[in-house]
Write a protein that holds these residues in place. Sequence first.
Motif, PDB file in Angstrom:
ATOM      1  N   LEU A   1       0.829  -1.197   0.000  1.00  0.00           N
ATOM      2  CA  LEU A   1       0.000   0.000   0.000  1.00  0.00           C
ATOM      3  C   LEU A   1       0.861   1.243   0.000  1.00  0.00           C
ATOM      4  O   LEU A   1       2.055   1.214   0.330  1.00  0.00           O
ATOM      5  CB  LEU A   1      -0.916  -0.010   1.230  1.00  0.00           C
ATOM      6  CG  LEU A   1      -1.860  -1.213   1.349  1.00  0.00           C
ATOM      7  CD1 LEU A   1      -2.738  -1.062   2.581  1.00  0.00           C
ATOM      8  CD2 LEU A   1      -2.711  -1.365   0.090  1.00  0.00           C
ATOM      9  N   SER A   2       0.280   2.352  -0.378  1.00  0.00           N
ATOM     10  CA  SER A   2       1.020   3.611  -0.422  1.00  0.00           C
ATOM     11  C   SER A   2       1.549   3.954   0.967  1.00  0.00           C
ATOM     12  O   SER A   2       0.908   3.677   1.988  1.00  0.00           O
ATOM     13  CB  SER A   2       0.111   4.740  -0.909  1.00  0.00           C
ATOM     14  OG  SER A   2      -1.015   4.882  -0.055  1.00  0.00           O
ATOM     15  N   ALA A   3       2.731   4.535   0.989  1.00  0.00           N
ATOM     16  CA  ALA A   3       3.405   4.821   2.258  1.00  0.00           C
ATOM     17  C   ALA A   3       2.749   5.995   2.966  1.00  0.00           C
ATOM     18  O   ALA A   3       2.317   6.956   2.345  1.00  0.00           O
ATOM     19  CB  ALA A   3       4.874   5.130   2.004  1.00  0.00           C
ATOM     20  N   ARG A   4       2.676   5.899   4.275  1.00  0.00           N
ATOM     21  CA  ARG A   4       2.219   7.016   5.102  1.00  0.00           C
ATOM     22  C   ARG A   4       3.228   7.238   6.219  1.00  0.00           C
ATOM     23  O   ARG A   4       2.878   7.409   7.386  1.00  0.00           O
ATOM     24  CB  ARG A   4       0.830   6.746   5.667  1.00  0.00           C
ATOM     25  CG  ARG A   4      -0.253   6.649   4.583  1.00  0.00           C
ATOM     26  CD  ARG A   4      -1.635   6.645   5.172  1.00  0.00           C
ATOM     27  NE  ARG A   4      -2.645   6.497   4.132  1.00  0.00           N
ATOM     28  CZ  ARG A   4      -3.956   6.463   4.360  1.00  0.00           C
ATOM     29  NH1 ARG A   4      -4.401   6.568   5.598  1.00  0.00           N
ATOM     30  NH2 ARG A   4      -4.818   6.321   3.370  1.00  0.00           N
TER      31      ARG A   4
ATOM     32  N   THR B   1      -4.002   6.369  10.842  1.00  0.00           N
ATOM     33  CA  THR B   1      -3.506   5.515   9.765  1.00  0.00           C
ATOM     34  C   THR B   1      -3.772   4.054  10.110  1.00  0.00           C
ATOM     35  O   THR B   1      -3.387   3.586  11.186  1.00  0.00           O
ATOM     36  CB  THR B   1      -1.993   5.730   9.562  1.00  0.00           C
ATOM     37  OG1 THR B   1      -1.765   7.084   9.206  1.00  0.00           O
ATOM     38  CG2 THR B   1      -1.458   4.814   8.468  1.00  0.00           C
TER      39      THR B   1
ATOM     40  N   GLU C   1      -2.723  -1.670   8.092  1.00  0.00           N
ATOM     41  CA  GLU C   1      -2.235  -2.244   6.838  1.00  0.00           C
ATOM     42  C   GLU C   1      -1.207  -1.359   6.144  1.00  0.00           C
ATOM     43  O   GLU C   1      -0.381  -1.844   5.381  1.00  0.00           O
ATOM     44  CB  GLU C   1      -3.389  -2.555   5.887  1.00  0.00           C
ATOM     45  CG  GLU C   1      -4.291  -1.384   5.594  1.00  0.00           C
ATOM     46  CD  GLU C   1      -5.555  -1.463   6.441  1.00  0.00           C
ATOM     47  OE1 GLU C   1      -6.608  -1.003   5.958  1.00  0.00           O
ATOM     48  OE2 GLU C   1      -5.478  -1.969   7.583  1.00  0.00           O
ATOM     49  N   HIS C   2      -1.224  -0.059   6.433  1.00  0.00           N
ATOM     50  CA  HIS C   2      -0.213   0.817   5.833  1.00  0.00           C
ATOM     51  C   HIS C   2       1.154   0.622   6.486  1.00  0.00           C
ATOM     52  O   HIS C   2       2.163   1.060   5.954  1.00  0.00           O
ATOM     53  CB  HIS C   2      -0.657   2.274   5.925  1.00  0.00           C
ATOM     54  CG  HIS C   2      -1.722   2.627   4.940  1.00  0.00           C
ATOM     55  ND1 HIS C   2      -1.445   3.072   3.665  1.00  0.00           N
ATOM     56  CD2 HIS C   2      -3.076   2.558   5.031  1.00  0.00           C
ATOM     57  CE1 HIS C   2      -2.580   3.276   3.016  1.00  0.00           C
ATOM     58  NE2 HIS C   2      -3.584   2.981   3.817  1.00  0.00           N
ATOM     59  N   TYR C   3       1.182  -0.013   7.638  1.00  0.00           N
ATOM     60  CA  TYR C   3       2.442  -0.371   8.289  1.00  0.00           C
ATOM     61  C   TYR C   3       2.824  -1.826   8.008  1.00  0.00           C
ATOM     62  O   TYR C   3       3.840  -2.301   8.511  1.00  0.00           O
ATOM     63  CB  TYR C   3       2.349  -0.173   9.805  1.00  0.00           C
ATOM     64  CG  TYR C   3       2.104   1.246  10.250  1.00  0.00           C
ATOM     65  CD1 TYR C   3       2.498   2.329   9.472  1.00  0.00           C
ATOM     66  CD2 TYR C   3       1.466   1.498  11.461  1.00  0.00           C
ATOM     67  CE1 TYR C   3       2.273   3.630   9.901  1.00  0.00           C
ATOM     68  CE2 TYR C   3       1.236   2.793  11.902  1.00  0.00           C
ATOM     69  CZ  TYR C   3       1.636   3.855  11.107  1.00  0.00           C
ATOM     70  OH  TYR C   3       1.411   5.146  11.519  1.00  0.00           O
TER      71      TYR C   3
ATOM     72  N   ASN D   1       6.994   5.934  -2.640  1.00  0.00           N
ATOM     73  CA  ASN D   1       7.083   4.618  -3.282  1.00  0.00           C
ATOM     74  C   ASN D   1       8.425   4.479  -3.987  1.00  0.00           C
ATOM     75  O   ASN D   1       8.506   4.417  -5.216  1.00  0.00           O
ATOM     76  CB  ASN D   1       5.916   4.437  -4.261  1.00  0.00           C
ATOM     77  CG  ASN D   1       4.581   4.392  -3.540  1.00  0.00           C
ATOM     78  OD1 ASN D   1       4.452   3.710  -2.531  1.00  0.00           O
ATOM     79  ND2 ASN D   1       3.605   5.134  -4.043  1.00  0.00           N
TER      80      ASN D   1
END
Length: 547
Positions: A287-290, A363, A366-368, A452
């Motif tokens: 997934l896109s990084a946060r 956040t 899943e973004h981690y 990314n």
Amino acid sequence: METREVRFAASNGQVIEGTLYVPPDATSSDPSPGIVATHGYINTRETQSPFAIEFARRGFVVLAIDQTGHGHSDPPAFANGFGGPPALQYMRSLAFVDDENIGLEGHSMGGWASVAAAGTQPDGYESMALVGSSTGSSGVPAGNATFPRNTAVVFSEYDEFSTLMWGVPHASNVGQSEKLRTLFGTDERVVEGRTYGSIEDGTARRLYTPATTHPGDHLSTTAVGDAVEWMQLTLEGEDEMPPGNQTWWLKELGTLLSLLGGVLFLFPFGAAVLGDHRFERIRREVLSARGAEGRGWAVGVALAAIIPVLTYFPLNLLGQGFVPVSWLFPQQITNGVMAWALGNALITAALLGGWHRVANSGTPLEHYGLDTGDGWRTVVRSLVAAVVVVGGFSLLLGAVGFLFDTDFRFWVFAVKLPTTTQFGIGLRYLSPLLAFFLVLEVLLHGQLRSGNREFRTALAHNWIAVVGGFVLLLSVQYAVLLSGSPLPFGQPLLTIVAFQFVALLSIVTAVSTYFFRLTGRIWTGAFVNALLVTFTLVAGTATHAPL
């Protein structure tokens, strides 16, 4: 030249294993001179390969042992004179060895094994080469002008253990050591290269100071050549091949290539395993990084690199001092690493929690890479995949050992298959070390995964965060040491262990980055790293408790 794996027992039944190098001319009808070669602390017999190979090329029968509690020898460590006395007794029992023509060579604590052997069997050897070692340390007999017999001291110009071994602040001052002068029977500074005493009387002494470090002795043609020269001077019946004629580095190059090949094997094999339909559910798109951005990201990388180094000495020493050696946690060095790993896991988790609450609240997990997809089945499948990957790696390592009688190694870093005993020990350390790798995965692929970035860029950034601090520590320590001053932060043993940290954490970084890209989650990479590191660590260090 023939090599044989040998096993023999000390008087109390403790089994010691070793490799016997037998030149073709060594027979019972025409015995050859022999040398017992012993490695130092938290090494194994293979570390002595440069010395053993060059001795054997010159016609010496060489017995390179695993010290007690090291490698494949029974624990506990330090027992039976570090393994030196029973090794000398075994060497003297071999019909194809001239039992009146035996030398002892040992590096670091292996030198103490040699002195212990000389103390128990004063008429059982003819000469000795102490490489990065000394007499009168850790309970072995003190040296004087007549004991041990015909002794060379090969003590490198930048040896980190100068205070422990010879009581001087820097190895360049070893010639002034009172302890060394007592061994050489002189009141004046010991002069390098000069022979003191008499070879015929057994009182000969010589000092060599190659321009390297304590672990550097294993990669120094000068240090190896010095030990070879002394044995050629003091023993009889060997080939007079010049000491500088050396080929051991070919073996070192070969094991380095095997190490690199073994590590590279992990990635295509891991991709093949995870490509199987049975592991399909543990994979998803990344997934896109946060994570942190800009200055916050740079600060995060800097903290990730510096905190483990700032805690490296104190937490390792805390673990070694306050986690007692026992049947549960029987390895002192591993106890220190465990304390360091748990301490850093707690510090990192606290900082990550604070960062998430202040800067990244809301956040989703899943973004981690922390989500579990199908619940705990995803985590269990990830563990199974990791076991298969590490199992395949272990089979390759076992095949290399079976076909070539070696393992994956270079210099002081080695990846060895654990013995049955060591495997059981590793299971006890696995959980605390896994906690560290889980937190590390969240750090790298949560907070520090900014944007990314392509794989190579992400790998480089992660390497800086995980390994960069240790490279900086070693650079500072050795810049000062090589300038002629003692190590500024002291701790010579842990400083040398840090070289192994650099190698092992570099592998960890590559595995972590690759498997996260492959699965989109942290689980598989953390499990692979925990298994690899735990069993590599346990197989490569000393077991202090009797088991």
